[in-house]
Design a protein around this motif. Structure first.
Motif, PDB file in Angstrom:
ATOM      1  N   LEU A   1       3.428   7.337   2.855  1.00 55.00           N
ATOM      2  CA  LEU A   1       4.241   6.475   3.402  1.00 55.00           C
ATOM      3  C   LEU A   1       3.995   4.978   2.553  1.00 55.00           C
ATOM      4  O   LEU A   1       3.072   5.022   2.011  1.00 55.00           O
ATOM      5  N   ASP A   2       5.134   4.418   2.280  1.00 53.59           N
ATOM      6  CA  ASP A   2       4.865   2.945   1.755  1.00 53.59           C
ATOM      7  C   ASP A   2       5.055   1.758   2.533  1.00 53.59           C
ATOM      8  O   ASP A   2       5.863   1.804   3.347  1.00 53.59           O
ATOM      9  N   GLY A   3       4.127   0.857   2.599  1.00 58.65           N
ATOM     10  CA  GLY A   3       4.225  -0.222   3.211  1.00 58.65           C
ATOM     11  C   GLY A   3       3.439  -1.563   3.118  1.00 58.65           C
ATOM     12  O   GLY A   3       3.086  -1.596   1.838  1.00 58.65           O
ATOM     13  N   GLU A   4       3.210  -2.248   3.848  1.00 60.10           N
ATOM     14  CA  GLU A   4       2.253  -3.722   3.568  1.00 60.10           C
ATOM     15  C   GLU A   4       1.153  -3.760   4.669  1.00 60.10           C
ATOM     16  O   GLU A   4       1.490  -3.225   5.998  1.00 60.10           O
ATOM     17  N   LEU A   5       0.011  -3.787   4.126  1.00 64.63           N
ATOM     18  CA  LEU A   5      -1.287  -4.104   4.920  1.00 64.63           C
ATOM     19  C   LEU A   5      -1.188  -5.478   5.400  1.00 64.63           C
ATOM     20  O   LEU A   5      -1.177  -6.359   4.415  1.00 64.63           O
TER      21      LEU A   5
ATOM     22  N   HIS B   1      -1.722  -1.519  -7.368  1.00 69.03           N
ATOM     23  CA  HIS B   1      -2.495  -1.478  -8.810  1.00 69.03           C
ATOM     24  C   HIS B   1      -3.330   0.048  -8.699  1.00 69.03           C
ATOM     25  O   HIS B   1      -4.025   0.185  -9.718  1.00 69.03           O
ATOM     26  N   ASN B   2      -2.994   0.834  -7.787  1.00 69.53           N
ATOM     27  CA  ASN B   2      -3.588   2.479  -7.737  1.00 69.53           C
ATOM     28  C   ASN B   2      -5.240   2.007  -7.466  1.00 69.53           C
ATOM     29  O   ASN B   2      -5.814   2.945  -7.605  1.00 69.53           O
ATOM     30  N   ASN B   3      -5.563   1.176  -6.868  1.00 69.96           N
ATOM     31  CA  ASN B   3      -7.007   1.075  -6.400  1.00 69.96           C
ATOM     32  C   ASN B   3      -7.108   1.684  -4.933  1.00 69.96           C
ATOM     33  O   ASN B   3      -6.342   1.463  -4.060  1.00 69.96           O
ATOM     34  N   VAL B   4      -8.161   2.646  -4.781  1.00 72.56           N
ATOM     35  CA  VAL B   4      -8.432   3.219  -3.495  1.00 72.56           C
ATOM     36  C   VAL B   4      -9.041   2.074  -2.678  1.00 72.56           C
ATOM     37  O   VAL B   4     -10.282   1.596  -2.825  1.00 72.56           O
ATOM     38  N   ILE B   5      -8.804   1.657  -1.407  1.00 69.67           N
ATOM     39  CA  ILE B   5      -9.077   0.687  -0.420  1.00 69.67           C
ATOM     40  C   ILE B   5      -9.586   1.592   0.801  1.00 69.67           C
ATOM     41  O   ILE B   5      -9.731   0.822   2.047  1.00 69.67           O
TER      42      ILE B   5
ATOM     43  N   PHE C   1       4.935  -0.088   7.667  1.00 70.98           N
ATOM     44  CA  PHE C   1       5.745   0.781   7.046  1.00 70.98           C
ATOM     45  C   PHE C   1       7.172   0.709   6.917  1.00 70.98           C
ATOM     46  O   PHE C   1       7.707   0.249   7.891  1.00 70.98           O
ATOM     47  N   PHE C   2       7.866   0.863   5.650  1.00 70.75           N
ATOM     48  CA  PHE C   2       9.208   0.654   5.434  1.00 70.75           C
ATOM     49  C   PHE C   2       9.835   1.861   4.673  1.00 70.75           C
ATOM     50  O   PHE C   2      11.013   1.895   4.614  1.00 70.75           O
ATOM     51  N   ASP C   3       9.203   2.756   4.088  1.00 74.30           N
ATOM     52  CA  ASP C   3       9.611   3.822   3.413  1.00 74.30           C
ATOM     53  C   ASP C   3       8.767   5.204   3.564  1.00 74.30           C
ATOM     54  O   ASP C   3       7.424   5.041   3.718  1.00 74.30           O
ATOM     55  N   ILE C   4       9.341   6.323   3.181  1.00 69.33           N
ATOM     56  CA  ILE C   4       8.570   7.394   3.044  1.00 69.33           C
ATOM     57  C   ILE C   4       8.906   7.908   1.770  1.00 69.33           C
ATOM     58  O   ILE C   4      10.075   8.255   1.338  1.00 69.33           O
ATOM     59  N   LEU C   5       7.799   8.602   0.859  1.00 73.41           N
ATOM     60  CA  LEU C   5       8.160   9.312  -0.287  1.00 73.41           C
ATOM     61  C   LEU C   5       7.828  10.780  -0.086  1.00 73.41           C
ATOM     62  O   LEU C   5       8.755  11.640  -0.990  1.00 73.41           O
ATOM     63  N   TYR C   6       6.910  11.301   0.658  1.00 72.74           N
ATOM     64  CA  TYR C   6       6.762  12.829   0.690  1.00 72.74           C
ATOM     65  C   TYR C   6       6.754  12.933   2.237  1.00 72.74           C
ATOM     66  O   TYR C   6       6.226  12.164   3.033  1.00 72.74           O
TER      67      TYR C   6
ATOM     68  N   ILE D   1       0.919  -1.107   0.012  1.00 70.51           N
ATOM     69  CA  ILE D   1      -0.046  -0.057  -0.149  1.00 70.51           C
ATOM     70  C   ILE D   1       1.037   1.260   0.064  1.00 70.51           C
ATOM     71  O   ILE D   1       2.129   1.109   0.228  1.00 70.51           O
ATOM     72  N   LEU D   2       0.301   2.442  -0.354  1.00 66.62           N
ATOM     73  CA  LEU D   2       0.679   3.699  -0.269  1.00 66.62           C
ATOM     74  C   LEU D   2      -0.311   4.418   0.419  1.00 66.62           C
ATOM     75  O   LEU D   2      -1.311   4.445   0.261  1.00 66.62           O
TER      76      LEU D   2
END
Length: 286
Positions: free
Chosen positions: A66-70, A44-48, A111-116, A27-28
């Motif tokens: 944030l970039d991570g895994e749900l 895949h850019n789907n909003v959940i 979460f494992f990364d930050i983009l903004y 997820i983002l």
């Protein structure tokens, strides 16, 4: 950034960032919108967002992605992530069902990364610097946490993943910037399980072999294998299969359960199917 597959003989003692691979949905998590609630996207850019109300109040400042895994961590399965439980919630939109599921099978974001950060892109910064910013952006809480990571400890971590039947590990270049694509700076090494199985049929159209596994003296269907079979192996098996066809329907050609092969796979699903099986080799019995 998406993961490349690590080479089989990769040196796990290299000075790279190592993390356990979380078995969930990528997820983002964005608070860039002017709306009160965050926006949660799949890869895949789907909003959940509406499917996971337990993630709406993480206290993350505006202007952050944030970039991570749900994941769903199953206490009845030694705390291991349960991919199927997460997927069962992805497409639920009914407000009443969503509310019930958020209590019965609450998911969390790792979460494992930050983009903004503070409205500005930090994707150009080295990963180690982004990790420091992630520490500032998020405090660990019931519904979210930061991935634990280390440097130069890959073999030990991979052995731990195998010992506890976890998905594997991720290896990352500590100096890497963030790319919006698959890149060799981030690689995954899967802790595959292996099994000897029967081939029960061939799928018409898109390539796939029906698999079966022996259980209590019976051969039970165990899913479809799509990966790892070379063109020569496909041809050889097709010639053999023509001689042992039992029946066929619109989608499959069924054969006698006499040909066996070795596969590697992630895990066995609740339906008893191999998850993402990959062909290794045929097994020839004397």
């Amino acid at each position: 950034m998406l993961l490349e597959v690590a080479p089989d003989k990769l040196d796990l003692s290299l000075s790279v960032i190592q993390e356990l691979k979380m078995d969930g949905v990528r997820i983002l998590y964005s608070t860039m919108s002017s709306e009160k609630e965050p926006v949660i996207y799949t890869r895949h850019n789907n909003v959940i967002t509406t499917s996971f109300p337990e993630l709406h109040s993480l206290g993350i400042d505006k202007g952050t992605i944030l970039d991570g895994e749900l994941i769903y961590s199953d206490s009845y399965n030694q705390g291991k992530p349960d991919f199927e439980k997460v997927m069962s919630r992805i497409n639920v939109k009914d407000d009443r069902k969503v509310a019930i599921l958020s209590k019965e099978t609450p998911c969390m974001a790792v979460f494992f990364d930050i983009l903004y950060w503070k409205g500005e892109s930090v994707m150009h910064l080295p990963l180690l610097e982004r990790k420091r910013l992630l520490d500032l952006a998020l405090g660990d809480q019931e519904s979210a946490c930061k991935i634990k990571w280390s440097i130069g400890n890959g073999q030990e971590l991979f052995n731990l993943a195998k010992e506890h039947s976890l998905e594997g590990i991720v290896l990352k270049n500590p100096e890497s910037r963030y790319y919006n694509k698959r890149h060799e700076a981030w690689q995954k090494k899967i802790a595959y399980l292996t099994s000897q199985v029967y081939i029960l049929g061939l799928r018409k159209g898109k390539f796939g072999w029906l698999l079966g596994r022996k259980e209590n003296g019976r051969i039970r269907p165990a899913g479809v294998m799509e990966f790892g079979v070379s063109p020569d192996e496909r041809k050889a098996f097709y010639q053999i299969s023509k001689q042992i066809i039992t029946e066929e329907d619109k989608n499959f050609i069924y054969i006698e359960p006499v040909v066996q092969c070795k596969i590697k796979y992630r895990n066995i699903t609740s339906k008893g199917h191999f998850r993402i099986p990959v062909f290794e080799n045929f097994i020839f019995n004397n």
